[in-house]
Design an enzyme around this catalytic site. Structure first.
Site, PDB file in Angstrom:
ATOM      1  N   TYR A 154      -3.909   2.665  -3.923  1.00  0.00           N
ATOM      2  CA  TYR A 154      -2.583   2.051  -3.782  1.00  0.00           C
ATOM      3  C   TYR A 154      -2.395   0.863  -4.744  1.00  0.00           C
ATOM      4  O   TYR A 154      -1.445   0.119  -4.662  1.00  0.00           O
ATOM      5  CB  TYR A 154      -2.405   1.606  -2.328  1.00  0.00           C
ATOM      6  CG  TYR A 154      -0.983   1.353  -1.895  1.00  0.00           C
ATOM      7  CD1 TYR A 154      -0.104   2.408  -1.675  1.00  0.00           C
ATOM      8  CD2 TYR A 154      -0.516   0.055  -1.699  1.00  0.00           C
ATOM      9  CE1 TYR A 154       1.206   2.175  -1.273  1.00  0.00           C
ATOM     10  CE2 TYR A 154       0.791  -0.188  -1.287  1.00  0.00           C
ATOM     11  CZ  TYR A 154       1.643   0.878  -1.076  1.00  0.00           C
ATOM     12  OH  TYR A 154       2.935   0.645  -0.667  1.00  0.00           O
ATOM     13  N   LYS A 161       4.329  -4.461  -5.507  1.00  0.00           N
ATOM     14  CA  LYS A 161       4.962  -5.099  -4.336  1.00  0.00           C
ATOM     15  C   LYS A 161       4.660  -6.607  -4.311  1.00  0.00           C
ATOM     16  O   LYS A 161       5.500  -7.409  -3.886  1.00  0.00           O
ATOM     17  CB  LYS A 161       4.487  -4.433  -3.050  1.00  0.00           C
ATOM     18  CG  LYS A 161       4.962  -2.974  -2.888  1.00  0.00           C
ATOM     19  CD  LYS A 161       6.466  -2.851  -2.825  1.00  0.00           C
ATOM     20  CE  LYS A 161       6.913  -1.458  -2.444  1.00  0.00           C
ATOM     21  NZ  LYS A 161       8.381  -1.309  -2.498  1.00  0.00           N
TER      22      LYS A 161
END
Ligand SMILES: NC(=O)c1ccc[n+]([C@@H]2O[C@H](COP(=O)([O-])OP(=O)(O)OC[C@H]3O[C@@H](n4cnc5c(N)ncnc54)[C@H](OP(=O)(O)O)[C@@H]3O)[C@@H](O)[C@H]2O)c1
Length: 254
Positions: A154, A161
Site C-alpha cells: 500500500y 494519502k
C-alpha cells in the site's frame, strides 16, 4: 438536523463506493449534487436517478480528475448550471497495490496525479465558486489508514494519502480566511470495488474483524458518508484543517 437545502455539492468519484454513499447522503440532507465519474457512466446515472427521485437537482459529469483540463471543464459546467459550489468532496483515488520495491516512476506519478495533484487542481479551479457559497463552503478529502500506518503493498497509495492530508492543512491555512473549511475524513477499511481487488483482501478483512471495537458492526461507506456530511455542514464551521477518523476504533487498537 443537518439541512443542506439549496447547497450545491460536487463529489468526485460519485459513481461507486464511498463517493456514491457521499452523494446520496448529501442529497438526503437536501443538497443538489454533481456526480463526477470517469468510466462508470451507467453507475453514475443510477446514483443520479436516486437523487432526482428525492426531488433534488442533479448532474452527472465525466471528468478525469488527474487531468487539469478536465477539471477546468467540469468547473465551467458547475458554474453554468449551478453558479456556485458549497461543498466539494474530493473522493476519487487510484493506485495499484504493489510492494515498495516494485513501484515504478510511472506508477508513482499516476498515483500522485490522481490522489494528490487532483485535490490541488480541484481547489484551485473551484475557489471562485466556493467563495460564492452561502455561509462557509466546505472541502472534504478522503484519506485512509495508509497515511500513517505501513500496510502491505500500500506504499504508493499510503504515501499519496499522507501528502494529501498535508496539502489539505496547508490549503486550510490559506483559505480559512476566505470562508472555506478544508478537512479530511480518514476512513478505515470498507468493502468496495477497490478493496475487493487487494491481493490479500481476505487477510485484511480478517484483521479488521480483530481490531474493530464495534463487534460485528463493520464500517460501511455510509458511515464514512456520515462524517463527510458533518464536515460539509454548518455544524463543522469551526473545524478547520482537521482529520476525522472513522474506523470503529481500529487505528487505536493495539
Ligand atoms: N474502500 C476503503 O476501504 C477505503 C478506505 C479508506 C479510504 N478510502 C478512500 O475512499 C475513496 C473512495 O474509495 P472506494 O473504495 O470507494 O473506491 P472505488 O469503489 O474503487 O470507487 C472509486 C471511484 O473513484 C472514481 N475515479 C477513479 N479514478 C478517477 C479519475 N481519474 N477521475 C474521476 N473519477 C475517478 C471512480 O469512477 P468510475 O466509477 O467512473 O471508475 C469511482 O467512482 C478513495 O479516496 C480511497 O482511497 C477507501
Amino acid at each position: 438536523m443537518i439541512d443542506l437545502t439549496g447547497r450545491k455539492a460536487l463529489v468526485t468519484g460519485g459513481s461507486r463506493g464511498i463517493g456514491r454513499a457521499c452523494a446520496l447522503r448529501l442529497a438526503e440532507a437536501g443538497a443538489d449534487v454533481i456526480i463526477n465519474y470517469v468510466t462508470s457512466q451507467a453507475a453514475a446515472d443510477e446514483v443520479a436517478e436516486s437523487i432526482a427521485a428525492m426531488g433534488r437537482n442533479v448532474a452527472v459529469v465525466k471528468a478525469d480528475i488527474s487531468e487539469r483540463d478536465d477539471i477546468d471543464s467540469m468547473m465551467e459546467f458547475v458554474d453554468e448550471k449551478f453558479g456556485k459550489l458549497d461543498i466539494l468532496v474530493s473522493n476519487a483515488a487510484t493506485g495499484g497495490f504493489r510492494p515498495m520495491l516494485a513501484i515504478t516512476q510511472k506508477n508513482f506519478e499516476s498515483t500522485m496525479k490522481t490522489n494528490v495533484m487532483a485535490l490541488i487542481h480541484l481547489v484551485q479551479a473551484s475557489v471562485r465558486l466556493l467563495e460564492r457559497a452561502e455561509g462557509r463552503s466546505k472541502v472534504v478529502a478522503i484519506s485512509s489508514h495508509g497515511s500513517h500506518m505501513a500496510l502491505p503493498m500500500y506504499g504508493a497509495v499510503g504515501g499519496s494519502k499522507a501528502a494529501l492530508e498535508s496539502f489539505v492543512r496547508h490549503f486550510a491555512l490559506e483559505l480559512g480566511g476566505k470562508d472555506i473549511n478544508l478537512n479530511i475524513v480518514k476512513a478505515g477499511l470498507v468493502e468496495t470495488d477497490s478493496t475487493r481487488r487487494i491481493p490479500y483482501a481476505d487477510q485484511l478483512f480478517a484483521s479488521r474483524k480483530l481490531r474493530s471495537m464495534t463487534g460485528d458492526r463493520f464500517l460501511t461507506a455510509e458511515d464514512v458518508a456520515n462524517c463527510v456530511l458533518f464536515l460539509s455542514s454548518p455544524l463543522a464551521d469551526l473545524v478547520q484543517g482537521e482529520t476525522l477518523t472513522v474506523d470503529g476504533g481500529a487505528a487505536v487498537h493495539a
